[in-house]
Design an enzyme around this catalytic site. Structure first.
Site, PDB file in Angstrom:
ATOM      1  N   TRP A 303      35.130 -43.326   4.352  1.00 51.88           N
ATOM      2  CA  TRP A 303      34.216 -44.053   3.467  1.00 51.88           C
ATOM      3  C   TRP A 303      34.576 -43.836   2.000  1.00 51.88           C
ATOM      4  O   TRP A 303      34.368 -44.734   1.167  1.00 51.88           O
ATOM      5  CB  TRP A 303      32.766 -43.648   3.742  1.00 51.88           C
ATOM      6  CG  TRP A 303      32.439 -42.222   3.392  1.00 51.88           C
ATOM      7  CD1 TRP A 303      32.615 -41.122   4.164  1.00 51.88           C
ATOM      8  CD2 TRP A 303      31.892 -41.760   2.155  1.00 51.88           C
ATOM      9  NE1 TRP A 303      32.212 -39.994   3.504  1.00 51.88           N
ATOM     10  CE2 TRP A 303      31.757 -40.348   2.273  1.00 51.88           C
ATOM     11  CE3 TRP A 303      31.496 -42.374   0.975  1.00 51.88           C
ATOM     12  CZ2 TRP A 303      31.243 -39.565   1.232  1.00 51.88           C
ATOM     13  CZ3 TRP A 303      30.986 -41.591  -0.047  1.00 51.88           C
ATOM     14  CH2 TRP A 303      30.861 -40.205   0.097  1.00 51.88           C
ATOM     15  N   ASP A 333      25.185 -42.224  -6.714  1.00 49.29           N
ATOM     16  CA  ASP A 333      25.053 -41.609  -5.401  1.00 49.29           C
ATOM     17  C   ASP A 333      24.034 -42.411  -4.595  1.00 49.29           C
ATOM     18  O   ASP A 333      23.064 -42.922  -5.141  1.00 49.29           O
ATOM     19  CB  ASP A 333      24.589 -40.156  -5.540  1.00 49.29           C
ATOM     20  CG  ASP A 333      24.642 -39.395  -4.231  1.00 49.29           C
ATOM     21  OD1 ASP A 333      23.706 -39.575  -3.430  1.00 49.29           O
ATOM     22  OD2 ASP A 333      25.588 -38.631  -4.015  1.00 49.29           O
ATOM     23  N   LYS A 335      21.753 -41.525  -2.848  1.00 43.49           N
ATOM     24  CA  LYS A 335      20.403 -40.946  -2.865  1.00 43.49           C
ATOM     25  C   LYS A 335      19.571 -41.458  -4.040  1.00 43.49           C
ATOM     26  O   LYS A 335      18.366 -41.241  -4.087  1.00 43.49           O
ATOM     27  CB  LYS A 335      20.503 -39.412  -2.921  1.00 43.49           C
ATOM     28  CG  LYS A 335      21.064 -38.770  -1.670  1.00 43.49           C
ATOM     29  CD  LYS A 335      20.994 -37.259  -1.712  1.00 43.49           C
ATOM     30  CE  LYS A 335      22.047 -36.664  -2.630  1.00 43.49           C
ATOM     31  NZ  LYS A 335      23.417 -36.882  -2.142  1.00 43.49           N
ATOM     32  N   TYR A 401      31.767 -33.105   1.686  1.00 45.48           N
ATOM     33  CA  TYR A 401      32.970 -33.745   2.226  1.00 45.48           C
ATOM     34  C   TYR A 401      34.168 -33.252   1.410  1.00 45.48           C
ATOM     35  O   TYR A 401      34.048 -32.938   0.225  1.00 45.48           O
ATOM     36  CB  TYR A 401      32.873 -35.275   2.203  1.00 45.48           C
ATOM     37  CG  TYR A 401      32.580 -35.901   0.860  1.00 45.48           C
ATOM     38  CD1 TYR A 401      33.621 -36.357   0.041  1.00 45.48           C
ATOM     39  CD2 TYR A 401      31.284 -36.057   0.407  1.00 45.48           C
ATOM     40  CE1 TYR A 401      33.367 -36.942  -1.193  1.00 45.48           C
ATOM     41  CE2 TYR A 401      31.017 -36.648  -0.824  1.00 45.48           C
ATOM     42  CZ  TYR A 401      32.059 -37.089  -1.615  1.00 45.48           C
ATOM     43  OH  TYR A 401      31.798 -37.661  -2.841  1.00 45.48           O
ATOM     44  N   TYR A 402      35.330 -33.187   2.061  1.00 40.87           N
ATOM     45  CA  TYR A 402      36.484 -32.511   1.476  1.00 40.87           C
ATOM     46  C   TYR A 402      37.440 -33.491   0.782  1.00 40.87           C
ATOM     47  O   TYR A 402      38.567 -33.723   1.206  1.00 40.87           O
ATOM     48  CB  TYR A 402      37.207 -31.692   2.556  1.00 40.87           C
ATOM     49  CG  TYR A 402      36.363 -30.511   3.005  1.00 40.87           C
ATOM     50  CD1 TYR A 402      36.351 -29.321   2.277  1.00 40.87           C
ATOM     51  CD2 TYR A 402      35.539 -30.610   4.116  1.00 40.87           C
ATOM     52  CE1 TYR A 402      35.563 -28.253   2.661  1.00 40.87           C
ATOM     53  CE2 TYR A 402      34.745 -29.542   4.511  1.00 40.87           C
ATOM     54  CZ  TYR A 402      34.758 -28.378   3.776  1.00 40.87           C
ATOM     55  OH  TYR A 402      33.964 -27.322   4.146  1.00 40.87           O
ATOM     56  N   HIS A 403      36.945 -34.052  -0.288  1.00 43.87           N
ATOM     57  CA  HIS A 403      37.720 -34.837  -1.245  1.00 43.87           C
ATOM     58  C   HIS A 403      37.062 -34.550  -2.580  1.00 43.87           C
ATOM     59  O   HIS A 403      35.845 -34.732  -2.716  1.00 43.87           O
ATOM     60  CB  HIS A 403      37.666 -36.329  -0.910  1.00 43.87           C
ATOM     61  CG  HIS A 403      38.419 -37.193  -1.879  1.00 43.87           C
ATOM     62  ND1 HIS A 403      39.612 -37.805  -1.550  1.00 43.87           N
ATOM     63  CD2 HIS A 403      38.155 -37.532  -3.168  1.00 43.87           C
ATOM     64  CE1 HIS A 403      40.047 -38.491  -2.599  1.00 43.87           C
ATOM     65  NE2 HIS A 403      39.175 -38.343  -3.594  1.00 43.87           N
ATOM     66  N   LEU A 404      37.827 -34.118  -3.569  1.00 46.72           N
ATOM     67  CA  LEU A 404      37.227 -33.630  -4.801  1.00 46.72           C
ATOM     68  C   LEU A 404      36.330 -34.683  -5.446  1.00 46.72           C
ATOM     69  O   LEU A 404      36.736 -35.814  -5.677  1.00 46.72           O
ATOM     70  CB  LEU A 404      38.304 -33.203  -5.802  1.00 46.72           C
ATOM     71  CG  LEU A 404      37.751 -32.488  -7.049  1.00 46.72           C
ATOM     72  CD1 LEU A 404      37.206 -31.116  -6.668  1.00 46.72           C
ATOM     73  CD2 LEU A 404      38.811 -32.360  -8.127  1.00 46.72           C
ATOM     74  N   HIS A 405      35.109 -34.272  -5.736  1.00 46.87           N
ATOM     75  CA  HIS A 405      34.139 -35.140  -6.395  1.00 46.87           C
ATOM     76  C   HIS A 405      33.235 -34.278  -7.272  1.00 46.87           C
ATOM     77  O   HIS A 405      33.058 -33.084  -7.029  1.00 46.87           O
ATOM     78  CB  HIS A 405      33.313 -35.933  -5.382  1.00 46.87           C
ATOM     79  CG  HIS A 405      32.574 -35.078  -4.394  1.00 46.87           C
ATOM     80  ND1 HIS A 405      33.196 -34.450  -3.327  1.00 46.87           N
ATOM     81  CD2 HIS A 405      31.264 -34.727  -4.312  1.00 46.87           C
ATOM     82  CE1 HIS A 405      32.302 -33.766  -2.630  1.00 46.87           C
ATOM     83  NE2 HIS A 405      31.116 -33.912  -3.201  1.00 46.87           N
ATOM     84  N   VAL A 406      32.672 -34.906  -8.293  1.00 46.18           N
ATOM     85  CA  VAL A 406      31.838 -34.210  -9.266  1.00 46.18           C
ATOM     86  C   VAL A 406      30.490 -34.911  -9.335  1.00 46.18           C
ATOM     87  O   VAL A 406      30.414 -36.143  -9.376  1.00 46.18           O
ATOM     88  CB  VAL A 406      32.495 -34.202 -10.666  1.00 46.18           C
ATOM     89  CG1 VAL A 406      31.586 -33.530 -11.690  1.00 46.18           C
ATOM     90  CG2 VAL A 406      33.850 -33.492 -10.617  1.00 46.18           C
TER      91      VAL A 406
END
Length: 465
Positions: A303, A333, A335, A401-406
């Site tokens: 996704w 996001d 949410k 989830y394991y993809h860099l995000h801030v």
């Protein structure tokens, strides 16, 4: 359930994807209690003059105005979603699709009014003290000595003559006697025990779900219509205080519905209430326990790639820097429903696909992190007029989830996961990497894990917990 591979449908008026397998009374605040506690709309004559304060997290708004030419304060508070009405909510509601990406879908859900109450508390006539109580004001911590109490506080209390008539009404059984759970009648040692009016007694705990139902905050721009178009049922009246169940028209009282389908075991476990443990992870633990576990689980981030490749949610992207190494996309996001700034929540997702988490970051990534910080702040200031001093910008460890995000949230909003044991401020991360190029490769990191988390089992088996 609709095919999750179907592209986003614009303005879909759903027939309900989740359902598959009176007499008017006076508005005078001194009116007697209506028979059977029914008031069609005792607030229809309420004239709002100011919103004193509101809370997006608590789904509450405090309004000052006039009711029958008297000062009044009205508190509107959305009530929790109860498990016993879930089946009817799923079958009797209408939905409008907001976003679909892979297994994730988000809807605006319009439930029948009787399934989606708003609690309305009315104070009328309201004094200046009531108005001030609910105004958003700066607070100060005061140190009061015994002498201060005698010379300052007590004389002030006596001078103000604060009314506690509503308390005497309870003790004298003139009001709320049916709500008393227990009484010790002793004149010196006795007391009465009864539910606080802030609790509607219809639930004891939040419920778990793979379908997430979340009541949206009450917005100031719909207050007038809420007061005039809703029906009310009187729950309690005592002196100047009244509490109602308010049934607003569905379009004024949305429920946000987030659907994960097909949901994996990880999705189910994510939303179950479980005991949590604080884990200390060394650099060696990461290499021998955490990293092998991540690789073995093969957590899907399809996704995320759909967003980066513009296959989904492209219309939701607020800002993009397309640089393959320094670039990122910034979007709300899921949410956040974007209808108010109180719970602003955006995330920046990097174009680089080989950075899983905080552990992978070194000083080589400083240009990327600094770019996200600077351009993310600038984009949010431009679109929402929110300065950097009002933002909380952070990374999670462990991430969801394991993809860099801030994460970018409004400072006043206590977003899920913003606590110290999981959140790392981006500014601190940058500073740490400037001091030590391999700071996150070598230091011990702490994070919470729930009792049913597979990674926690791995730490236990390794004798690390």
């Amino acid at each position: 359930m609709a095919d999750v591979s179907v592209k986003r449908q614009q303005d879909l008026e759903a027939t309900n994807e989740l359902s598959q397998p009176t007499k008017k009374v006076k508005s005078d605040c001194e009116n007697d209690r209506a028979e059977n506690g029914n008031d069609t709309n005792a607030l229809s004559g309420f004239q709002s003059t100011a919103v004193l304060s509101d809370s997006a997290r608590e789904k509450t708004i405090y309004v000052h105005g006039k009711l029958a030419d008297q000062n009044a304060v009205v508190i509107l508070e959305k009530t929790p979603i109860r498990e016993d009405v879930l089946a009817e909510i799923f079958t009797a509601s209408t939905l409008k699709l907001q976003m679909r990406n892979d297994i994730y879908s988000t809807y605006s859900l319009h439930a029948p009014p009787h399934l989606n109450e708003i609690k309305a508390t009315v104070m009328c006539p309201a004094t200046e003290k009531h108005v001030k109580k609910y105004q958003r004001k700066e607070s100060f911590l005061v140190e009061e000595t015994a002498q201060d109490y005698e010379s300052i506080t007590l004389p002030y209390i006596k001078k103000q003559s604060f009314s506690v008539q509503w308390v005497y009404n309870i003790l004298d059984k003139k009001a709320e006697s049916e709500r008393i759970l227990f009484e010790d009648p002793h004149p010196k040692l006795g007391f009465v025990l009864l539910p606080d009016f802030k609790w509607d007694q219809k639930q004891l705990a939040d419920q778990n779900a793979v379908v997430i139902l979340e009541k949206t905050p009450i917005r100031e721009d719909v207050l007038a219509e809420i007061f005039t178009a809703s029906t009310l049922k009187l729950q309690m009246r005592n002196d100047i205080y009244s509490t109602y169940s308010l049934h607003a028209p569905p379009h004024l009282n949305e429920i946000k519905a987030t659907v994960m389908c097909p949901a994996t075991e990880k999705h189910v476990k994510k939303y179950q209430r479980k005991e949590s443990f604080l884990v200390e992870e060394t650099a060696q633990d990461y290499e021998s326990i955490t990293l092998p576990y991540i690789k073995k689980q093969s957590f899907s981030v399809q996704w995320v790639y759909n967003i980066l490749d513009k296959k989904a949610e492209s219309e939701r992207i607020l800002f993009e820097d397309p640089h393959p190494k320094l670039g990122f996309v910034l979007l709300p996001d899921f949410k956040w429903d974007q209808k108010q700034l109180d719970d602003l929540y955006l995330m920046a997702i990097t174009h680089q696909r080989d950075i899983k988490s905080l552990r992978d970051l070194t000083s080589q990534h400083l240009p990327l992190l600094e770019n996200i910080l600077q351009k993310g702040q600038e984009a949010i200031l431009k679109h929402y007029s929110l300065p950097a001093s009002k933002m909380r910008i952070y990374l999670h460890y462990q991430p969801s989830y394991y993809h860099l995000h801030v994460h970018f949230t409004k400072l006043d909003f206590e977003a899920p996961g913003c606590r110290v044991e999981r959140a790392h401020l981006l500014a601190d991360v940058i500073q740490n990497l400037r001091s030590d190029p391999n700071y996150y490769k070598t230091r011990n990191l702490y994070f919470p894990l729930r009792a049913d988390d597979g990674l926690l089992s791995q730490f236990k088996e390794a004798g690390r917990l």
